[in-house]
Design a protein around this motif. Structure first.
Motif, PDB file in Angstrom:
ATOM      1  N   UNK A 145       0.824  -1.207   0.000  1.00 19.18           N
ATOM      2  CA  UNK A 145       0.000   0.000   0.000  1.00 19.18           C
ATOM      3  C   UNK A 145       0.857   1.254   0.000  1.00 19.18           C
ATOM      4  N   UNK A 146       1.942   1.257   0.772  1.00 19.84           N
ATOM      5  CA  UNK A 146       2.836   2.422   0.799  1.00 19.84           C
ATOM      6  C   UNK A 146       3.468   2.647  -0.571  1.00 19.84           C
ATOM      7  N   UNK A 147       3.908   1.574  -1.221  1.00 20.38           N
ATOM      8  CA  UNK A 147       4.509   1.709  -2.554  1.00 20.38           C
ATOM      9  C   UNK A 147       3.485   2.239  -3.556  1.00 20.38           C
ATOM     10  N   UNK A 148       2.253   1.741  -3.484  1.00 20.77           N
ATOM     11  CA  UNK A 148       1.197   2.204  -4.399  1.00 20.77           C
ATOM     12  C   UNK A 148       0.931   3.690  -4.195  1.00 20.77           C
ATOM     13  N   UNK A 149       0.860   4.128  -2.937  1.00 20.34           N
ATOM     14  CA  UNK A 149       0.624   5.551  -2.650  1.00 20.34           C
ATOM     15  C   UNK A 149       1.764   6.405  -3.178  1.00 20.34           C
ATOM     16  N   UNK A 150       3.015   5.959  -2.987  1.00 23.10           N
ATOM     17  CA  UNK A 150       4.160   6.728  -3.470  1.00 23.10           C
ATOM     18  C   UNK A 150       4.136   6.848  -4.990  1.00 23.10           C
ATOM     19  N   UNK A 151       3.848   5.743  -5.668  1.00 22.85           N
ATOM     20  CA  UNK A 151       3.790   5.773  -7.135  1.00 22.85           C
ATOM     21  C   UNK A 151       2.757   6.776  -7.616  1.00 22.85           C
ATOM     22  N   UNK A 152       1.574   6.741  -7.038  1.00 22.45           N
ATOM     23  CA  UNK A 152       0.511   7.639  -7.489  1.00 22.45           C
ATOM     24  C   UNK A 152       0.775   9.085  -7.098  1.00 22.45           C
ATOM     25  N   UNK A 153       1.433   9.321  -5.964  1.00 24.32           N
ATOM     26  CA  UNK A 153       1.799  10.688  -5.602  1.00 24.32           C
ATOM     27  C   UNK A 153       2.817  11.261  -6.582  1.00 24.32           C
ATOM     28  N   UNK A 154       3.759  10.435  -7.011  1.00 21.31           N
ATOM     29  CA  UNK A 154       4.734  10.898  -8.009  1.00 21.31           C
ATOM     30  C   UNK A 154       4.033  11.275  -9.306  1.00 21.31           C
ATOM     31  N   UNK A 155       3.076  10.458  -9.736  1.00 23.19           N
ATOM     32  CA  UNK A 155       2.346  10.756 -10.972  1.00 23.19           C
ATOM     33  C   UNK A 155       1.550  12.049 -10.834  1.00 23.19           C
ATOM     34  N   UNK A 156       0.872  12.215  -9.696  1.00 22.84           N
ATOM     35  CA  UNK A 156       0.113  13.451  -9.471  1.00 22.84           C
ATOM     36  C   UNK A 156       1.047  14.660  -9.469  1.00 22.84           C
ATOM     37  N   UNK A 157       2.211  14.520  -8.824  1.00 23.60           N
ATOM     38  CA  UNK A 157       3.174  15.612  -8.818  1.00 23.60           C
ATOM     39  C   UNK A 157       3.647  15.984 -10.211  1.00 23.60           C
ATOM     40  N   UNK A 158       3.899  14.998 -11.060  1.00 27.71           N
ATOM     41  CA  UNK A 158       4.315  15.278 -12.430  1.00 27.71           C
ATOM     42  C   UNK A 158       3.222  16.008 -13.203  1.00 27.71           C
ATOM     43  N   UNK A 159       1.976  15.604 -13.000  1.00 27.50           N
ATOM     44  CA  UNK A 159       0.874  16.287 -13.693  1.00 27.50           C
ATOM     45  C   UNK A 159       0.717  17.720 -13.196  1.00 27.50           C
ATOM     46  N   UNK A 160       0.864  17.948 -11.893  1.00 27.64           N
ATOM     47  CA  UNK A 160       0.774  19.314 -11.366  1.00 27.64           C
ATOM     48  C   UNK A 160       1.908  20.169 -11.922  1.00 27.64           C
ATOM     49  N   UNK A 161       3.129  19.600 -11.979  1.00 28.45           N
ATOM     50  CA  UNK A 161       4.254  20.333 -12.556  1.00 28.45           C
ATOM     51  C   UNK A 161       3.990  20.674 -14.015  1.00 28.45           C
ATOM     52  N   UNK A 162       3.408  19.743 -14.778  1.00 28.03           N
ATOM     53  CA  UNK A 162       3.099  20.010 -16.185  1.00 28.03           C
ATOM     54  C   UNK A 162       2.052  21.115 -16.319  1.00 28.03           C
ATOM     55  N   UNK A 163       1.075  21.125 -15.409  1.00 30.34           N
ATOM     56  CA  UNK A 163       0.040  22.168 -15.465  1.00 30.34           C
ATOM     57  C   UNK A 163       0.653  23.542 -15.223  1.00 30.34           C
ATOM     58  N   UNK A 164       1.513  23.669 -14.205  1.00 27.85           N
ATOM     59  CA  UNK A 164       2.138  24.957 -13.923  1.00 27.85           C
ATOM     60  C   UNK A 164       3.074  25.372 -15.066  1.00 27.85           C
TER      61      UNK A 164
END
Length: 370
Positions: A265-284
Motif C-alpha cells: 500500500x505504501x509503494x502504491x501511494x508513493x507511485x501515485x503521488x509521483x504521478x500526481x506531482x508530475x501532472x501538477x508540474x506540467x500544469x504549472x
C-alpha cells in the motif's frame, strides 16, 4: 368580395409562415455546430459507463451450491435457514450461478437469455462497437485533403464540432480516440466477464490489455505535444505498477506474510503521488507558457513580478472592470501607467503572437502537425 378576403388571408398566413420558417432555419444553421458539440461530448462521457452496463448483461456470479453449503454450514457463517433458502431456488448440480445485475434471476434461465439476446447483443453491435466505428468513419471523412493540401480537420467549424475527439492528436493520428475507446471497452469487457475468476487472474488480464496499449502508444506516438505523450506513458506505467502490487497482495502465497499488505500500500501511494506531482508540474509549466504567450514575452522563459501584476490587472479588468483593477494596483504598488511589458527594443510588446510550438513539441512532431 368574400373570395378576395380569403385569398388575402391565405397570402398573409403563408407569408408569415415562410418568414418564421426561414428564421427557424437560420437559427438551426447557427446553432447546429453547438448542438453537434453537445451531442459528441455527451456520447463521449456516457460511452464507458453505458458499455459497462451493457457488458454486465452477460455476466454471471457463481455462488455456493446446496451441497457445499450443507457441508460447511456447521463450521461456517452460513446458517441452516440460508442453506434451506438456497436449496429451494437453485439446481442441485451443474448450474452456472446467478445473474450479476439481478441475483434473483438464474443464469441461462429464459429471463436472462431474453435480456441478453434482446438488449445485450444489439447494445454490443450499436453502442459498444458501433460508436467507435462511427466516430472513426466521421473523422476519416473529414480528414480528406482538398486541392490546396488542407484537411477539413483544420476548419474551425469542424474543429468546433468534433475537436474533442482529435485536437490533442497529430492529424495523421486523428483516429486515436477510437483506439482508446476500444482499449477501454476491451478492458471493461474482460474484467466484467471474469468476475467469477480469482483476483490475480483478473489483474493479470488487465495488465496484458494495458501492456498492448503501451506498445501501440510508444509505436505511434499519437499526441501532438510531446509532454502529453510523456504524461500518458507515466500514467500507464504507474497503473501497471499499481496492478502488480495489488496482484502480489492478492496471491495466496503472500496472504499470510506479515507487513506485506502495508508495504504494498505504501509503494502504491508513493507511485501515485509521483504521478500526481508530475501532472501538477506540467500544469504549472503550461500556465507559465500561456502567460508568456499572452504577454508577448519572447526574450525569456520565466515570469517576472511585473508580468504577474500585468496578468492580475487584465484578469480583474475582465472580471470586474476598473474598480477591481484599481484594487490590484494599490495592492501591487504599481502606477496607473502600467501596461503590458515592453518588448526587446523598448516598444510595447504585442498582445498575441504565433503559438510557441517549438517550446512544446519536438521538431518532428511539429513538422507532422503542420
Amino acid at each position: 368580395m368574400f373570395l378576395g378576403i380569403i385569398w388575402l388571408s391565405y397570402a398573409y398566413i403563408t407569408t408569415r409562415l415562410r418568414r418564421v420558417r426561414h428564421g427557424v432555419r437560420r437559427q438551426i444553421v447557427r446553432l447546429e455546430p453547438y448542438m453537434v458539440l453537445s451531442a459528441v461530448t455527451m456520447l463521449y462521457f456516457l460511452y464507458t459507463p453505458t458499455s459497462r452496463e451493457i457488458i454486465s448483461l452477460f455476466s454471471c456470479q457463481p455462488v455456493d451450491t446446496e451441497k457445499a453449503l450443507q457441508d460447511v454450514a456447521p463450521t461456517s457463517k452460513y446458517t441452516s435457514d440460508a442453506v434451506a433458502a438456497l436449496a429451494n431456488r437453485t439446481p442441485k448440480d451443474g448450474w452456472q450461478g446467478v445473474w450479476t445485475s439481478d441475483t434473483s434471476v438464474m443464469c441461462s434461465s429464459p429471463a436472462h437469455v431474453g435480456v441478453a439476446i434482446g438488449l445485450g447483443i444489439p447494445g454490443l453491435i450499436v453502442w459498444v462497437f458501433g460508436l467507435p466505428i462511427m466516430l472513426w468513419v466521421m473523422l476519416k471523412r473529414n480528414s480528406r485533403v482538398n486541392e490546396f493540401g488542407v484537411s477539413k480537420l483544420e476548419d474551425p467549424l469542424v474543429e468546433l464540432k468534433y475537436g474533442l475527439m482529435y485536437d490533442k492528436y497529430r492529424y495523421k493520428r486523428h483516429y486515436w480516440e477510437c483506439v482508446v475507446l476500444l482499449e477501454n471497452c476491451a478492458l471493461t469487457m474482460l474484467l466484467v466477464l471474469l468476475q467469477a475468476q480469482p483476483a490475480p487472474l483478473q489483474i493479470l488480464v488487465a495488465m496484458a490489455v494495458i501492456f498492448i496499449g503501451v506498445i501501440l502508444h510508444i509505436t505511434f506516438k499519437p499526441y501532438i505535444v510531446k509532454m502529453l505523450d510523456t504524461l500518458r506513458r507515466v500514467a500507464v506505467y504507474s497503473l501497471m505498477g499499481t496492478l502488480f502490487f495489488m496482484m502480489l497482495v492478492s496471491m495466496s502465497e503472500f496472504e499470510e506474510t506479515p507487513g506485506l499488505p502495508t508495504a504494498a500500500l505504501i509503494v502504491i501511494v508513493i507511485i501515485n503521488l509521483v504521478v500526481v506531482g508530475l501532472h501538477v508540474w506540467a500544469i504549472f509549466r503550461e500556465l507559465k507558457r500561456w502567460a508568456l504567450y499572452e504577454l508577448g514575452v519572447t526574450d525569456r522563459d520565466y515570469l517576472a513580478w511585473s508580468d504577474i501584476r500585468c496578468l492580475m490587472q487584465r484578469l480583474m479588468l475582465a472580471l470586474g472592470g476598473g474598480r477591481l483593477q484599481g484594487i490590484v494596483r494599490r495592492i501591487s504598488g504599481s502606477s496607473s501607467g502600467d501596461s503590458a511589458p515592453a518588448g526587446p527594443n523598448g516598444q510595447q510588446a504585442p498582445g498575441r503572437r504565433s503559438p510557441p510550438y517549438g517550446q512544446a513539441t519536438d521538431p518532428a512532431v511539429v513538422a507532422a502537425y503542420v
